[in-house]
Structures are given as C-alpha cells and as structure tokens.
Design an enzyme around this catalytic site. Structure first.
Site, PDB file in Angstrom:
ATOM      1  N   LYS A  22      13.566 -10.397  34.173  1.00  0.00           N
ATOM      2  CA  LYS A  22      14.406 -10.974  33.114  1.00  0.00           C
ATOM      3  C   LYS A  22      14.333 -10.146  31.840  1.00  0.00           C
ATOM      4  CE  LYS A  22      13.924 -14.773  29.761  1.00  0.00           C
ATOM      5  NZ  LYS A  22      13.251 -14.061  28.712  1.00  0.00           N
ATOM      6  N   ASN A  23      13.100  -9.824  31.395  1.00  0.00           N
ATOM      7  CA  ASN A  23      12.960  -9.191  30.083  1.00  0.00           C
ATOM      8  C   ASN A  23      13.315  -7.713  30.078  1.00  0.00           C
ATOM      9  OD1 ASN A  23      12.414 -11.629  28.968  1.00  0.00           O
ATOM     10  ND2 ASN A  23      10.190 -11.364  28.947  1.00  0.00           N
ATOM     11  N   CYS A 117      13.062 -19.354  22.905  1.00  0.00           N
ATOM     12  CA  CYS A 117      11.972 -20.336  22.988  1.00  0.00           C
ATOM     13  C   CYS A 117      11.323 -20.537  21.621  1.00  0.00           C
ATOM     14  CB  CYS A 117      10.914 -19.857  23.975  1.00  0.00           C
ATOM     15  SG  CYS A 117      11.526 -19.738  25.657  1.00  0.00           S
ATOM     16  N   ARG A 122       9.146 -16.502  14.677  1.00  0.00           N
ATOM     17  CA  ARG A 122       9.541 -15.306  15.452  1.00  0.00           C
ATOM     18  C   ARG A 122      10.427 -14.440  14.560  1.00  0.00           C
ATOM     19  NH1 ARG A 122      11.169 -16.778  21.536  1.00  0.00           N
ATOM     20  NH2 ARG A 122      10.478 -14.642  21.926  1.00  0.00           N
ATOM     21  N   ASP A 307       3.309 -14.655  28.420  1.00  0.00           N
ATOM     22  CA  ASP A 307       4.318 -15.395  29.195  1.00  0.00           C
ATOM     23  C   ASP A 307       3.742 -16.025  30.447  1.00  0.00           C
ATOM     24  OD1 ASP A 307       7.097 -13.145  28.468  1.00  0.00           O
ATOM     25  OD2 ASP A 307       6.113 -14.715  27.304  1.00  0.00           O
ATOM     26  N   ARG A 399      16.891 -20.414  32.545  1.00  0.00           N
ATOM     27  CA  ARG A 399      17.131 -19.204  31.747  1.00  0.00           C
ATOM     28  C   ARG A 399      16.405 -18.015  32.365  1.00  0.00           C
ATOM     29  NH1 ARG A 399      14.900 -19.410  26.281  1.00  0.00           N
ATOM     30  NH2 ARG A 399      15.601 -17.260  26.407  1.00  0.00           N
TER      31      ARG A 399
HETATM   32  C1  EPZ Z   1       9.573 -10.765  23.987  1.00  0.00           C
HETATM   33  O1  EPZ Z   1       9.772 -11.610  22.866  1.00  0.00           O
HETATM   34  C2  EPZ Z   1       9.924 -11.613  25.204  1.00  0.00           C
HETATM   35  N1  EPZ Z   1      11.315 -12.025  25.130  1.00  0.00           N
HETATM   36  C3  EPZ Z   1       9.016 -12.826  25.266  1.00  0.00           C
HETATM   37  O2  EPZ Z   1       9.296 -13.481  26.492  1.00  0.00           O
HETATM   38  C4  EPZ Z   1       7.565 -12.375  25.294  1.00  0.00           C
HETATM   39  O3  EPZ Z   1       6.729 -13.527  25.202  1.00  0.00           O
HETATM   40  C5  EPZ Z   1       7.276 -11.446  24.119  1.00  0.00           C
HETATM   41  O4  EPZ Z   1       8.214 -10.350  24.102  1.00  0.00           O
HETATM   42  C6  EPZ Z   1       5.873 -10.862  24.180  1.00  0.00           C
HETATM   43  O5  EPZ Z   1       5.704 -10.179  25.396  1.00  0.00           O
HETATM   44  C7  EPZ Z   1      12.259 -11.142  25.522  1.00  0.00           C
HETATM   45  O6  EPZ Z   1      11.950 -10.036  25.933  1.00  0.00           O
HETATM   46  C8  EPZ Z   1      13.679 -11.620  25.461  1.00  0.00           C
HETATM   47  P1  EPZ Z   1       7.442  -9.737  20.266  1.00  0.00           P
HETATM   48  P2  EPZ Z   1       9.758 -10.968  21.379  1.00  0.00           P
HETATM   49  O7  EPZ Z   1       8.387  -9.096  19.344  1.00  0.00           O
HETATM   50  O8  EPZ Z   1      10.380  -9.640  21.442  1.00  0.00           O
HETATM   51  C9  EPZ Z   1       5.683 -11.088  16.044  1.00  0.00           C
HETATM   52  C10 EPZ Z   1       9.729 -15.239  27.920  1.00  0.00           C
HETATM   53  O9  EPZ Z   1       9.109 -16.274  28.199  1.00  0.00           O
HETATM   54  N2  EPZ Z   1       6.810 -10.330  15.478  1.00  0.00           N
HETATM   55  O10 EPZ Z   1       6.633  -8.889  21.195  1.00  0.00           O
HETATM   56  O11 EPZ Z   1      10.297 -11.969  20.447  1.00  0.00           O
HETATM   57  C11 EPZ Z   1       6.149 -12.301  16.857  1.00  0.00           C
HETATM   58  O12 EPZ Z   1       6.345 -13.425  16.018  1.00  0.00           O
HETATM   59  C12 EPZ Z   1       9.838 -14.813  26.484  1.00  0.00           C
HETATM   60  O13 EPZ Z   1      10.271 -14.477  28.759  1.00  0.00           O
HETATM   61  C13 EPZ Z   1       6.943 -10.228  14.096  1.00  0.00           C
HETATM   62  O14 EPZ Z   1       6.137 -10.774  13.345  1.00  0.00           O
HETATM   63  O15 EPZ Z   1       8.192 -10.841  21.139  1.00  0.00           O
HETATM   64  C14 EPZ Z   1       5.004 -12.490  17.813  1.00  0.00           C
HETATM   65  O16 EPZ Z   1       3.965 -13.227  17.174  1.00  0.00           O
HETATM   66  C15 EPZ Z   1       9.122 -15.764  25.539  1.00  0.00           C
HETATM   67  N3  EPZ Z   1       7.985  -9.525  13.581  1.00  0.00           N
HETATM   68  C16 EPZ Z   1       4.531 -11.062  18.086  1.00  0.00           C
HETATM   69  O17 EPZ Z   1       5.012 -10.270  16.993  1.00  0.00           O
HETATM   70  C17 EPZ Z   1       8.903  -8.899  14.383  1.00  0.00           C
HETATM   71  O18 EPZ Z   1       9.831  -8.258  13.853  1.00  0.00           O
HETATM   72  C18 EPZ Z   1       5.055 -10.462  19.378  1.00  0.00           C
HETATM   73  O19 EPZ Z   1       6.453 -10.676  19.399  1.00  0.00           O
HETATM   74  C19 EPZ Z   1       8.763  -9.004  15.782  1.00  0.00           C
HETATM   75  C20 EPZ Z   1       7.709  -9.713  16.316  1.00  0.00           C
END
Ligand code: EPZ
Length: 430
Positions: A22-23, A117, A122, A307, A399
């Site tokens: 998916k991702n 989610c 985020r 995840d 999803r």
């Molecule tokens: C991706 O989300 C995935 N979603 C998530 O999968 C997954 O949990 C996550 O990566 C971590 O592996 C998709 O790929 C569509 P991050 P993303 O940016 O990109 C903080 C699922 O269940 N952060 O790696 O949103 C953020 O708040 C979903 O398939 C900032 O502060 O995750 C988090 O605490 C859920 N500022 C951490 O970093 C930013 O600009 C990691 O977030 C970006 C992120």
C-alpha cells in the site's frame, strides 16, 4: 452498516498470498504524473486508497486504464487540470504526494491538505522544508498546500530532515526527479517503499542514488519516459497475518513476501516462542504452544514498524506474562486500547508506553475500528477470542487490506462481512 462478524477460537491453517505494498503504491501512482508516457504498474493492491488516488489523477486529466485485477496503465502526458478535488484529497494521507509530483512536473502545485489515520499530530513541516530547499515558495491557506517555483522549474537543493519521515523523504524525491540540479536528502527514511519509489522512478529514467540509506541523492533529469514496473509485496500486510497466526494459533504459509523486509517482525515472533521459517519468497508461521511475553519499541525501518504496533499488541494481550510496548514514531497510537478492554484485555497506557498484562483468553464483543491498523488488530483479537466479535468502521480496514475476509476465510477463519440496518441504535451510557 457493514461490519465484520468473527466467530473466534479457530486456529488458522493453509496459505495466504500477499498483495502489493500500500505505502509504495500510494507514492508510485502520484509519481506517474512526472512521466511523459504510459506507466504500466503491476502488483497494485485492490484497496480504497489506491482507487481514490487513481480517481484524483483522472480528475487532473490523466488516462487510467485497467489492464487486469492488479495492473493499470497510467498516461499523464496530457495533464490539463491542476486542481485536485478537495473532498477526494482530504480522505487520505497520501494525497500530499501530489504536491511533490505536481511541483516537480509543472513548478506549481495547489493540493488540499491530506487526511488519513488519526495518530496524533501529523504536521508536514519537513515536506515544506524540502520544497523550500529546492527554491519553492510554499503557503498553506484555505485548506490548501500551495507551492510554486518562480523560475518555473525546481532547482536542486540539500535538506537535513529534523526527524526520519517517510512522507517527507518520498515527497522531496518526487519534487526533485525533474529538477535542474542535484538534491540531497539527509536523515532520510529507509523503508522498503522508499526504495520501491526510487526504483520506479529510475526505471522511468530518473537518476536517484542511495535509497534505502539515510542519504539519498537525486540528480534531476529533463524527462521521464514510460515503462513497466511491479510493486513490492506489502511488508505490513504480511506482518499482520503473521500476528494473526500468533494470536489464533495454527500453521500458515504466507507467500509473495520479501523475507528481509520482515526481519524485525520475525525476530519478535521468535522471542515470543513462535516458529517462523523463511523461504525464498514466503514465510511459514506456526504457533501451537503458549505465546511468550516480550517488549516492543516501534522505530523507523529497519526497526519494528509502527504500522505493526496494534497488531502485535493484540497477540501480546494473550501472552503468558506482562509485555511493554513503546510507540517511538507517533504521538498517539493507542486509541484502540479501549476497544481491546471490551474484550477483556488488561492494558495500561501512559503516554507512549503501554503495559500489557497477558490474559488466558479474550471474549468476543462489538468493537470499533478507529483507524486502519487498529482495525486489523481488532480482527486479530476477534480471531482469537471466545465467541462472536463484530468489527464496525471497516472502511478504515479496506483502505489498506485487499480482501482481508477472503484471505482469512481461506485459512479457516470463521469471518464474514454482514450488513445490519443503519438504525441499529447503540445505547449510549454516560
Ligand atoms: C507514512 O506516514 C505511512 N503512510 C504511515 O502508514 C506510517 O505509519 C508512517 O509513514 C511511518 O512509517 C503512508 O505512507 C501513506 P512520517 P507519514 O512522515 O509519512 C512526524 C499506515 O498504517 N513528522 O514517517 O505521515 C510525524 O508526525 C500508515 O499504512 C513531522 O513532524 O509518516 C510522525 O511523528 C499510518 N513533520 C513522524 O514524523 C513532517 O513533516 C513520522 O512520520 C513529517 C512527519
């Protein structure tokens, strides 16, 4: 209302085939916007996030043709519109990849802020940091992310991410592929789907080096041509079914996986006394005895995936002893705990730490899927519980999981999708 109805207590036996990741898919589909030609994408999972993104591309003027159940042709050569429909974009998180792709293709993007989610804050500040480093002006207003490059084409740039971010790493890669210079991302995420996006772009003529390490270099090219690419298997879908076997017991061959991507999950299951056998493109998971307790801390890849946090928690609810779970990525990923408590789980949460005291059994109950992975965890708990579990909110689950009911029923689970009258009143107390 549609929900899943599960009669628990049946060990799982047989074979499950994993779908495309998916991702990876939700980043590779927007990446087709960068390509001047037809992209044939294979092993695409049949999930609603993918359908929504394909619909968004069609709204932008892309031609999308279904070749078969898991293969589509996408042609973005003649994109005319650049307005992404607000109601579509806000339904999922991955719509933010349209910013990087449109900015990289046209030097201009105006995309509704994403949904996805509810896992606590985020923000997208790291995405913006990367775009600005490439010469873009970025403004968030009226529910939109507006990015534009005065010169009309993004330049190269260097960005050191403040924290490891999958989304920011992928979005910056998308914006940089057609840039006029070199872009360097430091403290980059290393997930398998990061590598998959880089491989997709390189197969279309991009010049991306270092994906899978914490330094990724993207030398912009003038044009990306069409081609064919097959998406990697879904690491989290595979891990979800591995956790299901732990909770319900049984012996299941999970095929169409890359075992290396499951190393951390496999290591945890071995600590829990579960037998995991690695084959070339499959893992065999067997659990017949008690479930051992363990401690888990979720971290960016190659650590234990966030995840997989709710799903491993479901199995640990039935462990002999007390386990400690620490969420190392998101601010708030324990909204599902109250639903587990309805089934008799003993879990205490304090901030990012959950202490799970194993119980001899869970009891089936009506429960709610509050997000994608929490929903999968409710199904896992239902498979192990005594009696009937009904899981509503299944749109969250659909999803990210292709044919979850069919795949579980195929290994002996007593699970079905049912529809009940929407006026099914729930007595609200308190
Ligand atoms: C991706 O989300 C995935 N979603 C998530 O999968 C997954 O949990 C996550 O990566 C971590 O592996 C998709 O790929 C569509 P991050 P993303 O940016 O990109 C903080 C699922 O269940 N952060 O790696 O949103 C953020 O708040 C979903 O398939 C900032 O502060 O995750 C988090 O605490 C859920 N500022 C951490 O970093 C930013 O600009 C990691 O977030 C970006 C992120």
């Amino acid at each position: 209302m549609t929900k899943y109805e599960i009669m628990g207590g049946k060990p799982l036996h047989g074979t499950i085939t994993i779908s495309g990741a998916k991702n990876a898919a939700v980043a590779i589909i927007p990446a087709a916007l960068l390509v001047d030609g037809v992209c044939r994408i294979e092993n695409i999972p049949q999930i609603s996030d993918v359908s929504l993104l394909l619909q968004m591309l069609q709204e932008l003027g892309a031609e999308v043709r279904t070749v078969n159940r898991s293969t589509v042709d996408i042609d973005c050569s003649h994109i005319r519109n650049r307005q992404v429909p607000y109601e579509l974009a806000r339904k999922i998180r991955a719509s933010y990849y349209l910013v990087g792709a449109l900015l990289g293709r046209f030097g201009w993007a105006e995309v509704p802020l994403p949904g996805g989610c509810d896992l606590g804050g985020r923000p997208i500040d790291q995405h913006v940091k990367g775009f600005v480093a490439m010469g873009a002006q970025v403004d968030v207003h009226s529910g939109l992310i507006c990015a534009r490059v005065p010169e009309g084409r993004v330049a190269g740039g260097s960005v050191y991410l403040d924290m490891v971010s999958v989304g920011a790493t992928m979005n910056i890669m998308l914006a940089a592929a057609l840039a006029s210079g070199m872009t360097v991302i430091e403290n980059a995420a290393k997930e398998p789907h990061i590598v998959d996006l880089a491989n997709f772009l390189n197969s279309m003529g991009a010049n991306i080096m270092g994906a899978g390490t914490d330094v990724i270099k993207i030398r912009g090219v003038k044009r990306l041509r069409g081609g064919t690419y097959s998406i990697i298997p879904d690491q989290i879908e595979a891990g979800t079914y591995m956790a299901a076997v732990v909770a319900a017991g049984g012996d299941v061959l999970i095929q169409n996986v890359i075992p290396k991507h499951l190393d951390c999950i496999t290591a945890k299951l071995l600590e829990m006394g579960v037998a995991v056998e690695e084959l070339d493109d499959a893992v065999r998971v067997r659990r017949t005895g008690p479930i051992g307790r363990t401690n888990v801390k979720t971290m960016p890849y190659p650590g234990f995936p966030t995840d997989m946090q709710p799903q491993i928690a479901a199995a640990l609810c039935l462990a002999t002893g007390t386990s400690v779970l620490t969420e190392g990525v998101f601010d708030s990923r324990y909204r599902y705990v109250d639903e587990f408590r309805r089934m008799g789980a003993h879990i205490q949460v304090d901030g990012k730490v959950a202490v799970i005291e194993g119980v001899p059994y869970l009891t089936g109950a009506p429960v709610h899927a509050c997000d994608l992975r929490a929903g999968a965890a409710m199904v896992i708990a239902g498979l192990a519980a005594r009696g009937v579990t009904e899981v509503d909110g299944i749109h969250h689950i659909e999803r990210g999981y292709e044919d979850l009911v069919g795949k579980l029923a195929g290994v002996g689970a007593d699970i079905r999708c049912i529809t009940t009258p929407d006026n099914d009143t729930q007595t609200q107390v308190g």
